[in-house]
Design a protein around this motif. Structure first.
Motif, PDB file in Angstrom:
ATOM      1  N   LYS A 112       2.343   2.072  -3.377  1.00  0.00           N
ATOM      2  CA  LYS A 112       1.403   2.643  -4.349  1.00  0.00           C
ATOM      3  C   LYS A 112       0.978   4.065  -3.977  1.00  0.00           C
ATOM      4  O   LYS A 112       0.833   4.922  -4.849  1.00  0.00           O
ATOM      5  N   THR A 113       0.789   4.309  -2.679  1.00  0.00           N
ATOM      6  CA  THR A 113       0.228   5.594  -2.269  1.00  0.00           C
ATOM      7  C   THR A 113       1.263   6.565  -1.724  1.00  0.00           C
ATOM      8  O   THR A 113       1.068   7.780  -1.783  1.00  0.00           O
ATOM      9  N   SER A 128       0.824  -1.204   0.000  1.00  0.00           N
ATOM     10  CA  SER A 128       0.000   0.000   0.000  1.00  0.00           C
ATOM     11  C   SER A 128       0.861   1.259   0.000  1.00  0.00           C
ATOM     12  O   SER A 128       0.588   2.223  -0.732  1.00  0.00           O
ATOM     13  N   PHE A 129       1.944   1.255   0.814  1.00  0.00           N
ATOM     14  CA  PHE A 129       2.838   2.419   0.843  1.00  0.00           C
ATOM     15  C   PHE A 129       3.517   2.616  -0.505  1.00  0.00           C
ATOM     16  O   PHE A 129       3.703   3.749  -0.968  1.00  0.00           O
ATOM     17  N   ALA A 144       1.746   7.055   1.327  1.00  0.00           N
ATOM     18  CA  ALA A 144       1.178   7.642   2.545  1.00  0.00           C
ATOM     19  C   ALA A 144       2.082   7.342   3.742  1.00  0.00           C
ATOM     20  O   ALA A 144       2.357   6.178   4.053  1.00  0.00           O
TER      21      ALA A 144
END
Length: 518
Positions: free
Chosen positions: A380-381, A377-378, A383
């Motif tokens: 890709k984003t 997830s990190f 965040a």
């Protein structure tokens, strides 16, 4: 320790001859002395832990990276893996030496390699010299670990053996904690003194083994080795002094000497000499060998290699790039590991070996699934909060790792082998551990550089295999003395303990019911 818990840890026969009513071990001078010697051996595993955490910490230091010409990929992997290569080369020699010259004398050879390795690393004038220091440190690991684990297993007081042997590998985190905080403290050296940022942690590798030296000098040799080389009177004297507090007529000493002598003689009657082939000659030994090899591989291929040796790039992959943050996380992680590893070691007799293995595997698998998802997830984003969320799961993962693979790597392997093959059995575990570690450390930076977080999914698959293998092939060994362990692997009729030793214990009270010769 109560009667019921005593029988659970050593069995009713041995529990029946244990001295009663003498109070806790720390109130008995002979047990205080013995456990001081054992603690000195336990902290020798700090040499290996110090090395692992040292390399983890100094990789975050720009001073070391400049000195080593910015290593990355396969070259960085080889620098880290050199320690395992040194270990693999020395292992067969150590197994032979431990049987030939004794556990204690073999252990002291490790100090030669310790001074050589620490000196080369600290005084390195080139990357090659640093690498040679790493190779020498590999010999330290094995010359300390094998003889120390054997001595602890074969010398401990019966009710303390499971915990003491399991505590051995927890010393890894004593070393790793000192290394992590030494690196954190020296991280800000600059200018002409810049290289002291990694030289100071390198020389401090001598600290803990030197603290252990007084206890090692006073420690007794293994009673089982003394018996095996024809010195039973010395073995009996050691057991009388440290297990029975000087009582030469103690039923415990009689029981232990009878058990040890009978088991060693039985092993020798079944074969004129021992060789490495004996590790796979019988069905029971093939089962032991399977466990010894797989536990070594599993201890490194469950994902711990990424966190142990590549914490800095792992944290960088989720956006934590500050040297201060990386070294601080590493420091607290080692304290966390030490706490959970020690807690696990103290539960081996209460919970049993098999439940700890399964709890550990299921927990690590769950954590790696979560870490993989957060890292993806990190990626890709980008965040920041997602990246930071990886850190607590690294800590949780390690708590589960410490539940079994820290205390039982040596504790379980040491107790499953009979005396004549114990040194070679532990050597086989060490060879598989160091081979897996060498491969893992060499491959991890290449894989992390190539596919980043997706590499974590490989370990998710491996953890499924590890969990299944342990469930199918790792038996419970709690409740047996070292000599009685043959019942678990070779059948109930392997050693006629009841008839040979003539001791019987009431299963409810632990009292001696009958003592007679067969």
């Amino acid at each position: 320790m109560g009667v019921e818990s005593t029988m659970k840890s050593v069995g009713s026969e041995l529990a029946a001859v244990l001295p009663q009513g003498n109070g806790a071990w720390f109130m008995q001078p002979h047990l205080r002395s013995l456990n001081y010697f054992l603690f000195s051996m336990i902290i020798l595993s700090s040499a290996n832990g110090y090395d692992g955490s040292l390399m983890n910490g100094i990789q975050a230091l720009p001073q070391w990276n400049r000195f080593m010409n910015q290593p990355s990929g396969s070259w960085l992997g080889f620098i880290n893996a050199a320690q395992s290569l040194g270990s693999i080369c020395s292992l067969p020699v150590i197994a032979w030496s431990a049987n030939k010259f004794g556990r204690k004398k073999t252990l002291f050879v490790g100090y030669f390699w310790l001074f050589l390795g620490a000196g080369l690393q600290t005084g390195a004038r080139s990357p090659t010299m640093f690498l040679l220091g790493r190779l020498s440190v590999g010999a330290v690991t094995t010359f300390f670990s094998m003889p120390a684990a054997l001595l602890i297993t074969e010398t401990s007081y019966p009710t303390h053996r499971g915990i003491a042997t399991s505590l051995y590998n927890t010393g890894w985190y004593i070393g790793s904690t000192v290394a992590a905080w030494a690196t954190f403290a020296s991280r800000d050296y600059v200018g002409d003194q810049a290289n002291w940022a990694w030289r100071i942690p390198s020389i401090l590798q001598l600290l803990i083994p030197l603290c252990a030296l007084p206890g090692l000098l006073m420690a007794p040799e293994s009673p089982r080795w003394l018996t095996a080389v024809g010195r039973p009177d010395e073995a009996r004297a050691i057991l009388t002094r440290y297990h029975a507090g000087g009582d030469a007529d103690s039923p415990l000493v009689t029981f232990e000497m009878s058990e040890i002598s009978s088991a060693i003689e039985s092993e020798r009657l079944n074969r004129n000499s021992t060789s490495w082939l004996d590790l796979v000659r019988t069905k029971g030994n093939r089962h032991r060998f399977l466990i010894s090899v797989t536990i070594g591989i599993f201890s490194q291929w469950n994902g711990v290699g990424i966190v142990s040796y590549y914490l800095a790039p792992t944290l960088a992959a989720v956006g934590i790039n500050s040297v201060t943050q990386q070294t601080l996380i590493s420091g607290f992680l080692q304290i966390w590991n030490l706490i959970f590893a020690v807690l696990a070691a103290f539960t081996v007799d209460r919970l049993g070996r098999r439940p700890l293995f399964l709890i550990s595997c299921f927990g690590m698998l769950t954590c790696y699934i979560v870490i993989s998802g957060l890292s993806g997830s990190f990626d890709k984003t980008g965040a920041a909060n997602v990246g930071v969320a990886v850190v607590p799961f690294i800590f949780i993962y390690y708590a589960f790792y410490d539940a079994a693979f820290t205390p039982l790597l040596y504790g379980y392997t040491c107790e499953i082998w009979p005396y004549e093959l114990r040194a070679r059995g532990i050597a086989s575990m060490n060879i598989s551990t160091q081979t897996a570690l060498f491969f893992n450390i060499f491959v991890n930076p290449i894989a992390l550089e190539a596919i980043a977080w997706k590499y974590y999914l490989v370990y998710v698959g491996l953890l499924v295999i590890i969990t299944s293998t342990i469930y199918l092939f790792y038996p419970e060994t709690n409740g047996h003395s070292l000599e009685e362990m043959v019942h678990v692997f070779d059948g109930e009729d392997a050693v006629p303990a009841h008839s040979v030793f003539g001791f019987a214990g009431d299963e409810k009270t632990g009292a001696v019911l009958q003592v007679e010769n067969a």
